[in-house]
Design a protein around this motif. Structure first.
Motif, short mmCIF file in Angstrom:
data_model
loop_
_atom_site.label_atom_id
_atom_site.label_comp_id
_atom_site.label_asym_id
_atom_site.label_seq_id
_atom_site.Cartn_x
_atom_site.Cartn_y
_atom_site.Cartn_z
N GLY A 121 -106.40 54.67 64.04
CA GLY A 121 -106.88 53.63 63.14
C GLY A 121 -107.98 52.76 63.70
N TRP A 122 -108.01 51.50 63.22
CA TRP A 122 -109.06 50.56 63.57
C TRP A 122 -108.50 49.18 63.84
CZ3 TRP A 122 -114.03 51.92 64.32
CH2 TRP A 122 -114.41 53.18 63.87
N LEU A 123 -109.19 48.45 64.71
CA LEU A 123 -108.88 47.05 64.99
C LEU A 123 -110.04 46.21 64.50
CD1 LEU A 123 -107.38 45.31 67.94
CD2 LEU A 123 -109.76 44.80 67.49
N TYR A 124 -109.73 45.13 63.77
CA TYR A 124 -110.72 44.18 63.28
C TYR A 124 -110.31 42.81 63.79
CZ TYR A 124 -111.48 47.88 59.82
OH TYR A 124 -111.72 49.08 59.20
N SER A 125 -111.16 42.18 64.61
CA SER A 125 -110.82 40.87 65.14
C SER A 125 -112.07 40.16 65.66
CB SER A 125 -109.82 41.01 66.29
OG SER A 125 -109.54 39.75 66.85
N VAL A 126 -112.11 38.83 65.52
CA VAL A 126 -113.23 38.06 66.04
C VAL A 126 -112.77 37.02 67.07
CG1 VAL A 126 -114.67 38.38 64.02
CG2 VAL A 126 -113.16 36.39 64.14
N GLY A 127 -111.51 37.08 67.46
CA GLY A 127 -111.01 36.14 68.44
C GLY A 127 -109.66 36.55 68.99
N VAL A 128 -109.29 35.94 70.09
CA VAL A 128 -107.98 36.16 70.69
C VAL A 128 -106.99 35.37 69.85
CG1 VAL A 128 -106.60 35.88 72.77
CG2 VAL A 128 -109.02 36.45 72.95
N ARG A 142 -103.37 53.42 60.98
CA ARG A 142 -102.97 52.11 61.48
C ARG A 142 -104.17 51.18 61.47
NH1 ARG A 142 -101.56 51.19 67.75
NH2 ARG A 142 -100.81 49.06 67.60
N TYR A 143 -103.95 49.92 61.11
CA TYR A 143 -104.99 48.90 61.15
C TYR A 143 -104.41 47.67 61.83
CZ TYR A 143 -106.92 51.90 57.57
OH TYR A 143 -107.40 52.98 56.88
N ILE A 144 -105.16 47.12 62.76
CA ILE A 144 -104.78 45.84 63.36
C ILE A 144 -105.84 44.84 62.91
CG2 ILE A 144 -104.47 44.52 65.48
CD1 ILE A 144 -103.40 47.04 66.78
N VAL A 145 -105.38 43.77 62.24
CA VAL A 145 -106.27 42.77 61.68
C VAL A 145 -105.94 41.43 62.31
CG1 VAL A 145 -107.06 41.64 59.58
CG2 VAL A 145 -106.38 44.06 59.51
N GLY A 146 -106.87 40.91 63.11
CA GLY A 146 -106.67 39.62 63.76
C GLY A 146 -107.14 38.48 62.87
N ILE A 147 -106.25 37.54 62.63
CA ILE A 147 -106.59 36.38 61.80
C ILE A 147 -105.67 35.23 62.22
CG2 ILE A 147 -105.03 36.95 59.88
CD1 ILE A 147 -108.60 35.88 59.25
N LYS A 148 -106.19 34.01 62.24
CA LYS A 148 -105.40 32.87 62.70
C LYS A 148 -104.13 32.66 61.87
CE LYS A 148 -108.76 30.05 65.07
NZ LYS A 148 -109.44 28.77 65.13
N GLU A 149 -104.23 32.86 60.57
CA GLU A 149 -103.08 32.65 59.67
C GLU A 149 -102.26 33.91 59.51
OE1 GLU A 149 -106.26 32.25 58.67
OE2 GLU A 149 -106.57 30.11 58.55
N ALA A 150 -102.08 34.67 60.59
CA ALA A 150 -101.41 35.97 60.53
C ALA A 150 -100.00 35.88 59.96
CB ALA A 150 -101.39 36.62 61.90
#
Length: 154
Positions: free
Chosen positions: A108-115, A128-136
């Motif tokens: 899959g893919w990971l999308y994120s702009v921050g830790v 599989r997708y990993i999506v980074g977002i503060k309001e996870a």
């Protein structure tokens, strides 16, 4: 239920990229009057690539609609629509410092702009997708609620 939109700006990533961009531009300017144009050309191309990265990969917008999850990086050149009916499971995870950006991961893919916290989305077909977002956590709850409604569990 309506759409829910989550937006995150990668300010740390932007700061690092801007510093590198400025250093490259200064070096290119210093080499501009040089007789050897190859290093100058390499620096100009590098600066252009960093500028592209700054525009297209330092923000993320995640929209949860009635039947899909849409992930957009930057102004939307990179986007993915994930049908909620094809989601097998969603769990919370963390994005390590070395996994910021758009990356190919196993199946899959990971999308994120921050830790930050992220959603690990497993699809019925194994993707599989990993999506980074503060309001996870909030998004995780909303996705699970909608997936349960689609499956008729609620």
């Amino acid at each position: 239920m309506g759409k829910r939109t989550y937006v995150q700006q990668g300010w740390g990533l932007r700061a690092v990229l801007v510093l590198v961009f400025v250093a490259i531009v200064i070096q290119a300017w210093a080499l501009k009057t040089s007789d050897d144009s190859f290093p100058y050309a390499v620096l100009v191309v590098s600066a252009a690539l960093l500028g592209f990265t700054l525009v297209f990969f330092t923000s993320i917008k995640v929209t949860l609609a009635e039947d899909a999850l849409e992930v957009r990086m930057g102004p939307g050149l990179v986007k993915r629509c994930i049908p909620l009916s094809e989601i097998q499971s969603v769990s919370l995870t963390k994005i390590p410092w070395h996994s910021v950006g758009l990356k190919r991961i196993y199946k899959g893919w990971l999308y994120s702009v921050g830790v930050t916290e992220a959603l690990d989305i497993r699809m019925t077909d194994g993707r599989r997708y990993i999506v980074g977002i503060k309001e996870a956590r909030s998004l995780w709850e909303a996705i699970n609620e909608r997936v349960d409604m689609i499956r008729g569990n609620k």
